[in-house]
Write a protein that holds these residues in place. Structure first.
Motif, PDB file in Angstrom:
ATOM      1  N   LYS A  70       0.827  -1.206   0.000  1.00 29.20           N
ATOM      2  CA  LYS A  70       0.000   0.000   0.000  1.00 29.20           C
ATOM      3  C   LYS A  70       0.863   1.259   0.000  1.00 29.20           C
ATOM      4  N   ILE A  73       2.399   1.981  -3.418  1.00 23.55           N
ATOM      5  CA  ILE A  73       1.480   2.647  -4.353  1.00 23.55           C
ATOM      6  C   ILE A  73       1.239   4.098  -3.935  1.00 23.55           C
ATOM      7  N   ASP A  74       1.196   4.369  -2.635  1.00 25.07           N
ATOM      8  CA  ASP A  74       1.106   5.767  -2.171  1.00 25.07           C
ATOM      9  C   ASP A  74       2.262   6.592  -2.743  1.00 25.07           C
ATOM     10  N   THR A  77       2.053   6.978  -6.585  1.00 19.37           N
ATOM     11  CA  THR A  77       0.976   7.888  -6.981  1.00 19.37           C
ATOM     12  C   THR A  77       1.466   9.331  -6.951  1.00 19.37           C
ATOM     13  N   GLU A  93       0.287  -6.750 -10.423  1.00 16.85           N
ATOM     14  CA  GLU A  93      -0.812  -5.777 -10.439  1.00 16.85           C
ATOM     15  C   GLU A  93      -2.019  -6.369 -11.182  1.00 16.85           C
ATOM     16  N   TYR A 121      -3.064  -3.354   3.494  1.00 19.67           N
ATOM     17  CA  TYR A 121      -4.277  -2.543   3.450  1.00 19.67           C
ATOM     18  C   TYR A 121      -5.142  -2.745   4.695  1.00 19.67           C
ATOM     19  N   PHE A 143      -9.559  -0.357  -0.322  1.00 20.45           N
ATOM     20  CA  PHE A 143      -8.751   0.086  -1.465  1.00 20.45           C
ATOM     21  C   PHE A 143      -9.106   1.527  -1.814  1.00 20.45           C
ATOM     22  N   HIS A 147      -5.859   4.866  -5.354  1.00 22.77           N
ATOM     23  CA  HIS A 147      -5.193   3.677  -5.875  1.00 22.77           C
ATOM     24  C   HIS A 147      -5.938   3.133  -7.090  1.00 22.77           C
ATOM     25  N   PHE A 150      -4.710   5.268  -9.813  1.00 19.50           N
ATOM     26  CA  PHE A 150      -3.336   4.885 -10.140  1.00 19.50           C
ATOM     27  C   PHE A 150      -3.332   3.665 -11.057  1.00 19.50           C
TER      28      PHE A 150
END
Length: 244
Positions: A70, A73-74, A77, A93, A121, A143, A147, A150
């Motif tokens: 998580k 991806i933060d 992004t 992914e 998550y 989620f 995201h 993204f």
């Protein structure tokens, strides 16, 4: 984080556009700690060696296996929005997206390291009593919308100068414009064993190697960061590949 023991720079028979430096980062697999260090290293390199055009490319497999999918991806992004980073879709992914749409593939995803992604998550498995539908519902709730956006921005390939960036590789003998998206994120042996000139020098990950593997037609920079602690980043300028 350890630097790759490979040579610090190599010349290849391909060239990036003038006044352009391309940073390419291998498979991250939930290692947000290593990604943070790489991002700092990229920013520092640009400060020390300014250039007109700096392009960041992340080769996919951001999630699974490592502990902090998580957060990865933060971080990406932010890079996508602030730096217009190019983020490719990896097979992990694709499988995570598949579970978001269909809980029936849960067991397959768990075999690939999905349990660590769910945990990142805040979706923990409760003594194996939950059904795939339960976990699917909880994951959807956890989620973030950012995201989702993204994931919608992920690409399967990116070309710059003589270089082609993909997650896994390409199908030899098939023109780049006719490549199957599934091959770009899943292919192994047919691509890895090919010695042909693909028309572009291919930069890829997907298949873990002990050290960055440079061939005359490609470079593999997946150094299994999730278990080795080595996340590889290369900087391409002209015909030179520098290990950052």
């Amino acid at each position: 984080m350890h630097r790759s023991p490979a040579a610090s720079s190599r010349s290849v028979n391909a060239s990036a556009p003038a006044d352009t430096r391309i940073y390419a980062v291998g498979d991250i697999h939930g290692r947000a700690d290593l990604l943070s260090e790489i991002i700092a290293r990229i920013d520092d390199d640009i400060r020390r060696r300014p250039i007109a055009h700096a392009i960041e490319i992340y080769l996919g497999d951001y999630v699974d296996r490592g502990p902090h999918s998580k957060t990865v991806i933060d971080l990406l992004t932010v890079r996508l929005v602030a730096n217009r980073a190019v983020c490719l879709r990896g097979n992990h992914e694709a499988v995570m997206e598949g579970f978001l749409q269909d809980p029936a593939i849960l067991q397959y995803w768990l075999q690939l390291g999905g349990m660590q992604t769910l945990a990142s998550y805040g979706v923990e498995l409760h003594n194996g009593t939950e059904t795939a539908n339960d976990l699917h519902r909880r994951f959807l709730d956890a989620f973030p919308r950012t995201h989702e956006l993204f994931m919608q921005c992920l690409r399967t390939q990116f070309s710059c100068g003589d270089f082609l960036f993909v997650h896994a590789g390409i199908r030899p003998d098939v023109p780049i414009e006719h490549q199957d998206a599934n091959d770009l994120i899943w292919i192994r042996d047919a691509f890895l064993n090919s010695t042909r000139n693909h028309g572009r020098f291919v930069v890829h990950g997907h298949t873990p190697v002990a050290h960055s593997d440079i061939r005359h037609n490609r470079i593999n920079i997946d150094t299994a960061a999730w278990r080795t602690g080595t996340l590889t980043c290369i900087a391409i300028e002209g015909s030179t590949i520098l290990f950052l």
